[in-house]
Design a protein around this motif. Structure first.
Motif, PDB file in Angstrom:
ATOM      1  N   GLU A  55       0.833  -1.206   0.000  1.00 21.94           N
ATOM      2  CA  GLU A  55       0.000   0.000   0.000  1.00 21.94           C
ATOM      3  C   GLU A  55       0.863   1.250   0.000  1.00 21.94           C
ATOM      4  OE1 GLU A  55      -3.790   2.052   2.338  1.00 21.94           O
ATOM      5  OE2 GLU A  55      -2.526   0.605   3.396  1.00 21.94           O
ATOM      6  N   GLN A  56       1.928   1.251   0.770  1.00 22.48           N
ATOM      7  CA  GLN A  56       2.820   2.406   0.824  1.00 22.48           C
ATOM      8  C   GLN A  56       3.415   2.704  -0.551  1.00 22.48           C
ATOM      9  OE1 GLN A  56       6.602   2.059   2.985  1.00 22.48           O
ATOM     10  NE2 GLN A  56       6.087   3.963   4.054  1.00 22.48           N
ATOM     11  N   ALA A  57       3.785   1.652  -1.292  1.00 23.31           N
ATOM     12  CA  ALA A  57       4.330   1.848  -2.637  1.00 23.31           C
ATOM     13  C   ALA A  57       3.299   2.498  -3.558  1.00 23.31           C
ATOM     14  CB  ALA A  57       4.789   0.509  -3.215  1.00 23.31           C
ATOM     15  N   ASN A  58       2.035   2.099  -3.420  1.00 24.10           N
ATOM     16  CA  ASN A  58       0.979   2.719  -4.215  1.00 24.10           C
ATOM     17  C   ASN A  58       0.836   4.197  -3.900  1.00 24.10           C
ATOM     18  OD1 ASN A  58      -0.299   0.675  -5.938  1.00 24.10           O
ATOM     19  ND2 ASN A  58      -0.771  -0.369  -4.032  1.00 24.10           N
ATOM     20  N   TRP A  59       0.791   4.527  -2.606  1.00 21.29           N
ATOM     21  CA  TRP A  59       0.646   5.933  -2.229  1.00 21.29           C
ATOM     22  C   TRP A  59       1.861   6.746  -2.660  1.00 21.29           C
ATOM     23  CZ3 TRP A  59      -3.865   7.603  -1.702  1.00 21.29           C
ATOM     24  CH2 TRP A  59      -4.856   6.877  -1.055  1.00 21.29           C
ATOM     25  N   GLN A  60       3.037   6.171  -2.576  1.00 21.99           N
ATOM     26  CA  GLN A  60       4.245   6.891  -2.980  1.00 21.99           C
ATOM     27  C   GLN A  60       4.177   7.275  -4.459  1.00 21.99           C
ATOM     28  OE1 GLN A  60       7.930   4.715  -2.521  1.00 21.99           O
ATOM     29  NE2 GLN A  60       9.124   6.601  -2.407  1.00 21.99           N
TER      30      GLN A  60
END
Length: 411
Positions: free
Chosen positions: A376-381
């Motif tokens: 999820e963090q990679a998506n938001w980044q």
């Protein structure tokens, strides 16, 4: 240069709610990536005013583990505040925060109230804005004719729109076709939980047979009446307990009391009442089957928690429930609002413990691999970076899920 972002929400811990939990999780993800993170918490129209109580406007700011949380309290000049005055005051307070901190990006969670105020200010100040659709904002509020035009305006004036399910993204694109090239859908994530470290709940002595459970604040969208009916249908053939971990919404309580009576389950139905998240999690290991019969539900954290617990799940083919789970692979899926289909699935699990174990382990494997905070963090980044660098095209995959990609749960 440190990039300063302002996330706006109607709730944030210690207030209880799925949106608040998501905002807390995402705020700390962005903090880890080096952003300066602020969260502005609007106090919604549902907040009660005591007759005769008045208060001056104020903003209460506190540093919560590196995130600056600003709680906005508009003035209460009357015990019967007018909604447009209330929202105007909240807008003014958010503008004061922007003048004080000079944000580089706004990110609103839940399109109504929060999304409109945030998007209006962002457009006036020429600051990019992301709007995140969570569920009820497009599943329920869109049917309020007074909000329809505002909702479409928010979608069209967002620099990027995120959704937590294909269903929501499809509806958003139908309402505002201009977001086809500036929207993406990806799931919530969940960190591993050590269930053995949780204090054992005081299991009611009435628990018997196959324990079927569901967790949440039970209200209209949860479809609990169909679950009660389904359990009633199979209760003659299956020794069971239906354990509802949570409580019914106050404004619907008369309806649910009637449904409890109509279910005919008697002492086979147990409602715990409101419990802490820790206590709710502690109940999961004692369930044989986790049921989530929602009519619509965004991307429910309760389902992800049940997957982590390795539970056999019966769910409905709606929103992220139907996106994430696969019928007869890691769950049994049924159509929403069908007590008949729920009854068949529940009885199948009740009579086949080996199937419960097999699909429960598959669900746990999926959540541990594909719904991790790192994904999820990679998506938001990706979304944040490319909104801030608007000259670059967004590369989030729009219509596929691949656990091998950096954006493994993009839809």
């Amino acid at each position: 240069m440190t990039i300063r972002i302002c996330i706006t929400s109607l709730e944030y811990p210690p207030e209880v709610g799925g949106v608040g939990e998501s905002v807390h999780r995402i705020a700390h993800m962005m903090l880890e990536l080096g952003y300066e993170v602020h969260v502005a918490v609007f106090h919604s129209k549902q907040r009660k005013f005591v007759a005769g109580e008045t208060q001056r406007a104020r903003i209460e700011t506190v540093d919560r583990d590196g995130v600056l949380v600003h709680r906005l309290y508009p003035p209460a000049r009357s015990s019967e505040p007018i909604m447009q005055d209330f929202l105007s005051e909240v807008y003014s307070q958010l503008k004061i925060l922007h003048q004080r901190y000079n944000y580089n990006l706004f990110h609103a969670f839940f399109i109504n109230e929060t999304g409109f105020i945030t998007t209006l200010l962002a457009r006036e100040q020429n600051v990019p804005v992301i709007n995140s659709i969570r569920g009820s904002d497009l599943h329920k509020h869109i049917f309020n004719a007074k909000q329809h035009g505002q909702t479409v305006w928010i979608l069209e004036n967002s620099d990027w729109v995120t959704f937590v399910s294909r269903d929501l993204q499809t509806r958003g694109r139908i309402l505002a076709p201009s977001i086809n090239d500036k929207s993406s859908a990806f799931w919530n994530s969940i960190a591993p939980i050590d269930f053995s470290a949780l204090p054992s709940p005081i299991a009611p002595s009435q628990l018997r047979g196959t324990v079927i459970g569901s967790v949440g604040r039970f209200r209209d969208k949860k479809g609990i009446e169909y679950l009660m009916e389904a359990c009633g249908k199979i209760s003659a053939d299956v020794d069971l307990t239906l354990l509802l971990i949570g409580d019914f919404a106050d404004r619907e309580r008369a309806y649910w009391q009637q449904e409890v009576q109509n279910s005919g389950l008697g002492d086979r139905l147990i409602v715990t009442g409101l419990v802490s998240r820790e206590t709710a999690l502690a109940y999961l290991p004692i369930l044989d089957i986790f049921a989530i019969p929602s009519l619509h539900d965004g991307c429910p954290n309760a389902m992800l928690e049940a997957m982590l617990a390795g539970k056999a799940i019966v769910g409905t083919k709606v929103d992220a429930i139907g996106d994430i789970l696969e019928n007869e692979v890691d769950s049994l899926l049924v159509n929403p609002a069908s007590a008949e289909e729920l009854a068949i699935a529940l009885q199948q699990f009740a009579l086949q413990p080996e199937l419960r174990q097999k699909l429960g382990l598959a669900a746990r494997k999926k959540v541990m691999e594909q719904l991790t905070p790192a994904v999820e963090q990679a998506n938001w980044q990706i979304v944040y970076q490319q909104v801030l660098e608007s000259s670059k095209p967004i590369v989030v995959a729009a219509n596929s899920i691949s656990p091998k990609l950096a954006v493994a749960n993009s839809i």
